[in-house]
Design a protein around this motif. Sequence first.
Motif, PDB file in Angstrom:
ATOM      1  N   UNK A  45       0.807  -1.224   0.000  1.00  0.00           N
ATOM      2  CA  UNK A  45       0.000   0.000   0.000  1.00  0.00           C
ATOM      3  C   UNK A  45       0.843   1.279   0.000  1.00  0.00           C
ATOM      4  N   UNK A  46       2.036   1.230   0.537  1.00  0.00           N
ATOM      5  CA  UNK A  46       2.904   2.413   0.508  1.00  0.00           C
ATOM      6  C   UNK A  46       3.333   2.695  -0.934  1.00  0.00           C
ATOM      7  N   UNK A  47       3.587   1.630  -1.689  1.00  0.00           N
ATOM      8  CA  UNK A  47       3.951   1.784  -3.098  1.00  0.00           C
ATOM      9  C   UNK A  47       2.812   2.438  -3.872  1.00  0.00           C
ATOM     10  N   UNK A  48       1.599   2.036  -3.571  1.00  0.00           N
ATOM     11  CA  UNK A  48       0.420   2.616  -4.224  1.00  0.00           C
ATOM     12  C   UNK A  48       0.439   4.142  -4.062  1.00  0.00           C
ATOM     13  N   UNK A  49       0.627   4.617  -2.844  1.00  0.00           N
ATOM     14  CA  UNK A  49       0.665   6.054  -2.597  1.00  0.00           C
ATOM     15  C   UNK A  49       1.828   6.727  -3.300  1.00  0.00           C
ATOM     16  N   UNK A  50       2.987   6.083  -3.283  1.00  0.00           N
ATOM     17  CA  UNK A  50       4.170   6.664  -3.912  1.00  0.00           C
ATOM     18  C   UNK A  50       3.998   6.759  -5.429  1.00  0.00           C
ATOM     19  N   UNK A  51       3.473   5.720  -6.054  1.00  0.00           N
ATOM     20  CA  UNK A  51       3.280   5.750  -7.503  1.00  0.00           C
ATOM     21  C   UNK A  51       2.214   6.764  -7.911  1.00  0.00           C
ATOM     22  N   UNK A  52       1.160   6.864  -7.128  1.00  0.00           N
ATOM     23  CA  UNK A  52       0.140   7.876  -7.418  1.00  0.00           C
ATOM     24  C   UNK A  52       0.722   9.285  -7.297  1.00  0.00           C
ATOM     25  N   UNK A  53       1.552   9.489  -6.285  1.00  0.00           N
ATOM     26  CA  UNK A  53       2.207  10.787  -6.099  1.00  0.00           C
ATOM     27  C   UNK A  53       3.113  11.090  -7.290  1.00  0.00           C
ATOM     28  N   UNK A  54       3.881  10.108  -7.712  1.00  0.00           N
ATOM     29  CA  UNK A  54       4.771  10.311  -8.861  1.00  0.00           C
ATOM     30  C   UNK A  54       3.948  10.614 -10.115  1.00  0.00           C
ATOM     31  N   UNK A  55       2.874   9.892 -10.311  1.00  0.00           N
ATOM     32  CA  UNK A  55       2.047  10.150 -11.498  1.00  0.00           C
ATOM     33  C   UNK A  55       1.511  11.583 -11.490  1.00  0.00           C
ATOM     34  N   UNK A  56       1.079  12.077 -10.325  1.00  0.00           N
ATOM     35  CA  UNK A  56       0.588  13.460 -10.220  1.00  0.00           C
ATOM     36  C   UNK A  56       1.682  14.476 -10.550  1.00  0.00           C
ATOM     37  N   UNK A  57       2.921  14.107 -10.336  1.00  0.00           N
ATOM     38  CA  UNK A  57       4.042  15.041 -10.502  1.00  0.00           C
ATOM     39  C   UNK A  57       4.816  14.819 -11.803  1.00  0.00           C
ATOM     40  N   UNK A  58       4.313  13.964 -12.688  1.00  0.00           N
ATOM     41  CA  UNK A  58       5.035  13.686 -13.935  1.00  0.00           C
ATOM     42  C   UNK A  58       5.329  14.963 -14.716  1.00  0.00           C
ATOM     43  N   UNK A  59       4.358  15.879 -14.788  1.00  0.00           N
ATOM     44  CA  UNK A  59       4.574  17.138 -15.503  1.00  0.00           C
ATOM     45  C   UNK A  59       5.679  17.967 -14.877  1.00  0.00           C
ATOM     46  N   UNK A 142      16.531   0.982  -0.249  1.00  0.00           N
ATOM     47  CA  UNK A 142      15.945   0.696   1.056  1.00  0.00           C
ATOM     48  C   UNK A 142      15.791  -0.802   1.298  1.00  0.00           C
ATOM     49  N   UNK A 143      15.875  -1.171   2.572  1.00  0.00           N
ATOM     50  CA  UNK A 143      15.667  -2.566   2.961  1.00  0.00           C
ATOM     51  C   UNK A 143      14.281  -2.781   3.563  1.00  0.00           C
ATOM     52  N   UNK A 144      13.525  -1.721   3.707  1.00  0.00           N
ATOM     53  CA  UNK A 144      12.182  -1.774   4.301  1.00  0.00           C
ATOM     54  C   UNK A 144      11.238  -0.931   3.458  1.00  0.00           C
ATOM     55  N   UNK A 145       9.935  -1.176   3.574  1.00  0.00           N
ATOM     56  CA  UNK A 145       8.986  -0.447   2.736  1.00  0.00           C
ATOM     57  C   UNK A 145       8.699   0.980   3.180  1.00  0.00           C
ATOM     58  N   UNK A 146       9.027   1.353   4.396  1.00  0.00           N
ATOM     59  CA  UNK A 146       8.630   2.667   4.889  1.00  0.00           C
ATOM     60  C   UNK A 146       9.743   3.696   4.763  1.00  0.00           C
ATOM     61  N   UNK A 147       9.368   4.970   4.924  1.00  0.00           N
ATOM     62  CA  UNK A 147      10.245   6.135   4.880  1.00  0.00           C
ATOM     63  C   UNK A 147      10.862   6.329   3.491  1.00  0.00           C
ATOM     64  N   UNK A 148      10.017   6.592   2.535  1.00  0.00           N
ATOM     65  CA  UNK A 148      10.452   6.844   1.154  1.00  0.00           C
ATOM     66  C   UNK A 148      10.916   8.292   0.998  1.00  0.00           C
ATOM     67  N   UNK A 149      11.850   8.556   0.077  1.00  0.00           N
ATOM     68  CA  UNK A 149      12.255   9.941  -0.172  1.00  0.00           C
ATOM     69  C   UNK A 149      11.074  10.755  -0.706  1.00  0.00           C
ATOM     70  N   UNK A 150      10.762  11.891  -0.098  1.00  0.00           N
ATOM     71  CA  UNK A 150       9.655  12.723  -0.595  1.00  0.00           C
ATOM     72  C   UNK A 150       9.980  13.285  -1.985  1.00  0.00           C
ATOM     73  N   UNK A 151       9.060  13.123  -2.921  1.00  0.00           N
ATOM     74  CA  UNK A 151       9.303  13.551  -4.291  1.00  0.00           C
ATOM     75  C   UNK A 151       9.449  15.062  -4.414  1.00  0.00           C
TER      76      UNK A 151
END
Length: 173
Positions: A45-59, A142-151
């Motif tokens: 689920x963290x990936x879901x949020x990260x990919x959606x965030x990236x998609x919003x910021x593609x432009x 990363x070795x864990x799913x949490x604490x991703x770099x903020x885009x």
Amino acid sequence: MTSLIPTQPVPDFTVPMTDGGQFQLSQRAGDNFTLLLFYRGLHCPICKGQLRDLQRKLGDFAERGVTAVAISMDDQKRAQKSADDWGIDELMLGYGLSENIARELGLYISAGRPDSPEPTIFSEPALFLVRPDQSLYFASVQSMPFTRPPLDQLMMGIDYALANDYPARGELS
């Protein structure tokens, strides 16, 4: 496990994409960078949020000369379900990254837990910025799913790097 070193070449690789095409690193370079976002897969689920965030910021990334792609070790069916369920219809979504390439890129590899929706084997998250000459500029592995770099912070860093011709750091590793 190998680790990539800034200023050194990133191994070329090719993965299929959910849109029916393929992504090959050497053929899809951005004007300034290629952003490689490696995600865990459909189960995350963290990936879901990260990919959606990236998609919003593609432009925003495109304005900075950055081509972005998200890649997992998921098979086609799981990757397509991610695209459909998560609403990923603009971001290039690659799948089928092999364990060998994941290890060559220095990604952490995990075994799926028996009583979970995790696949048998998958890579943990990573984010790379690769220069058009295919050299590594930035890496967060990363070795864990949490604490991703903020885009947003990544974009601020890209702005600074481009405005100041800031060199890749960590090159003496």
